[in-house]
Design an enzyme around this catalytic site. Structure first.
Site, mmCIF file in Angstrom:
data_model
loop_
_atom_site.group_PDB
_atom_site.id
_atom_site.type_symbol
_atom_site.label_atom_id
_atom_site.label_comp_id
_atom_site.label_asym_id
_atom_site.label_seq_id
_atom_site.Cartn_x
_atom_site.Cartn_y
_atom_site.Cartn_z
ATOM 1 N N LYS A 32 3.080 10.901 7.940
ATOM 2 C CA LYS A 32 2.290 10.362 9.266
ATOM 3 C C LYS A 32 2.988 10.931 10.470
ATOM 4 O O LYS A 32 2.983 12.213 10.768
ATOM 5 C CB LYS A 32 2.275 8.959 9.434
ATOM 6 C CG LYS A 32 1.158 8.408 8.361
ATOM 7 C CD LYS A 32 1.092 6.709 8.572
ATOM 8 C CE LYS A 32 -0.124 6.343 7.662
ATOM 9 N NZ LYS A 32 -1.428 6.628 8.232
ATOM 10 N N PHE A 77 0.840 -1.132 0.019
ATOM 11 C CA PHE A 77 0.052 -0.026 0.049
ATOM 12 C C PHE A 77 0.670 1.101 -0.184
ATOM 13 O O PHE A 77 1.642 1.286 1.060
ATOM 14 C CB PHE A 77 -0.958 0.042 1.137
ATOM 15 C CG PHE A 77 -1.962 1.473 1.040
ATOM 16 C CD1 PHE A 77 -2.997 1.303 0.405
ATOM 17 C CD2 PHE A 77 -1.637 2.580 2.074
ATOM 18 C CE1 PHE A 77 -3.766 2.202 0.192
ATOM 19 C CE2 PHE A 77 -2.428 3.524 1.806
ATOM 20 C CZ PHE A 77 -3.355 3.324 1.113
ATOM 21 N N ASP A 112 9.618 3.069 1.463
ATOM 22 C CA ASP A 112 8.156 3.699 2.052
ATOM 23 C C ASP A 112 8.219 3.651 3.631
ATOM 24 O O ASP A 112 8.097 2.501 4.240
ATOM 25 C CB ASP A 112 6.981 3.104 1.395
ATOM 26 C CG ASP A 112 5.470 3.889 1.839
ATOM 27 O OD1 ASP A 112 5.665 4.721 2.779
ATOM 28 O OD2 ASP A 112 4.714 3.885 1.170
#
Length: 414
Positions: free
Chosen positions: A255, A142, A226
């Site tokens: 985040k 993802f 990532d």
């Protein structure tokens, strides 16, 4: 409650006014402090999701609040025709924490998806210069929901309604054999999550990152990692790739670096830092003074308070606590630091999440058989003790419901 929504409930207002790209909202929260949230009725919840690994310092931390107030009262935005001190200071800090050396560069965006879009363009620039057309990523990965990052995301069900995808991306199984077979001199870049969060908090196999680094170097491809969910100290290192002792060509972060303020970044290493040129990418709000000041304050506090080490220590405590509950519904835990997946013996994660909320605990179903835990990095003994009590109650509630609905499960659980 109807005070703010006329004659309707907040649930009805959400269904009427918000785009239906999310499911029904589970609660209406009014405020937060530390590791706790309060809903509109004043009920308190222990938050072990932290906005999906976002609120590194918990809710309303003084360092976060003061940084927003001070910077907003000074300078919020000037555009990328100009530089600001918070922007330059954050770029230098990220380079130091990532270990890029002097050659590193930082591109700022506003989210993880934007960071990964920038990384996708970095891969294309590298491919253009070297004649490489293939970009590899993993099945069940993802990387976002924009059209570029959706192409990188290895979940066909998410892509189906938006076909055709941006071309050139290939999804390979998560195995060293598949990686070795797929890698050749036509590959521009390999995208990896060190822990596949949305797939169920699944770490890459042992040795995978080291092998990926060796293979990409051998074939002249970029290794792009990532770190959006795993960065900012969450796994017990500043970035999860550092556990493997490797140096990538680029990482993406978001985040937790903002602690609740929207910000993302692409951090490049070595020769990859020279691929972008003026006009090749940009963002109106990316790197604004307000966002970079807040992220700088969050990272400063993580360093000052030793929260990277705390993530490693408390992560071990949480996993031991889950094992100590002794629920037949729990098969085990996985992950690193304070990014933990609790594997379930039955596909009842949704029921466990609902039961946890009933008992005053916020957790998340990463998939039907996995509960994701990603609390703030500030948690200590008191929060873990309370979590253990509440999670045990939630598991018991879900187990009871499972046996009532499916009596045959009793034999499996015994």
């Amino acid at each position: 409650m109807t005070d703010s929504f006329g004659s309707t409930t907040w649930q009805d207002a959400a269904g009427r006014d918000l785009v239906r790209s999310f499911g029904p909202r589970m609660a209406l929260f009014a405020r937060g402090s530390g590791a706790y949230l309060w809903d509109e009725d004043g009920r308190r919840y222990l938050d072990f999701l932290a906005g999906i690994a976002v609120n590194s310092l918990g809710h309303a931390h003084p360092a976060f609040v003061e940084a927003i107030a001070d910077q907003a009262a000074t300078l919020a935005h000037v555009s990328n025709y100009f530089a600001t001190k918070p922007q330059l200071e954050l770029a230098a800090r990220l380079k130091r924490l990532a270990g890029t050396g002097d050659s590193g560069r930082v591109y700022f965006g506003n989210s993880g998806a934007e960071a990964n879009e920038a990384a996708f363009k970095l891969a294309r620039l590298h491919g253009k210069d070297t004649g490489r057309t293939r970009i590899l990523t993993l099945e069940n990965a993802f990387h976002g929901r924009t059209m570029g990052t959706l192409a990188l995301t290895g979940k066909p069900a998410m892509q189906e309604s938006f076909l055709p995808m941006v071309p050139g991306v290939e999804h390979i199984p998560v195995s060293l054999e598949a990686l070795e077979e797929a890698m050749d001199d036509r590959v521009a870049a390999l995208f990896l999550e060190p822990i596949q969060g949305e797939a169920g908090v699944i770490p890459l196999p042992d040795g995978y990152l080291r092998a990926a680094r060796e293979l990409t170097e051998r074939h002249g491809a970029l290794l792009i990692i990532d770190e959006i969910q795993t960065g900012a100290g969450r796994t017990g290192a500043w970035f999860a790739y550092q556990h493997a002792g490797i140096t990538p060509d680029a990482i993406t972060v978001a985040k937790g670096i903002g602690g609740g303020f929207p910000i993302g970044a692409l951090i490049t290493f070595g020769a990859a830092s020279d691929l972008f040129y003026p006009g090749s990418h940009g963002s109106t709000f990316g790197g604004n003074a307000l966002g970079t000041a807040v992220a700088g304050a969050v990272l400063t506090e993580i360093e000052r308070a030793g929260l990277v080490r705390n993530a490693a220590l408390r992560g071990n405590q949480v996993r031991e606590a889950v094992a100590g509950i002794g629920s037949p519904l729990v098969e085990g835990t996985r992950g690193a630091g304070l990014l933990i997946g609790v594997g379930l013996a039955h596909p009842v994660a949704g029921a466990v999440v609902a039961a946890a909320q009933q008992h005053g605990l916020i957790v998340n179903a990463a998939n039907d058989s996995t509960i994701r835990l990603a609390p703030a990095l500030i948690i200590g003994d008191a929060e873990i003790a309370q979590f253990t009590e509440l999670f045990a109650a939630a598991l018991a509630t879900a187990s009871e419901a499972l046996l009532l609905d499916h009596p045959a499960a009793q034999e499996v659980s015994a």
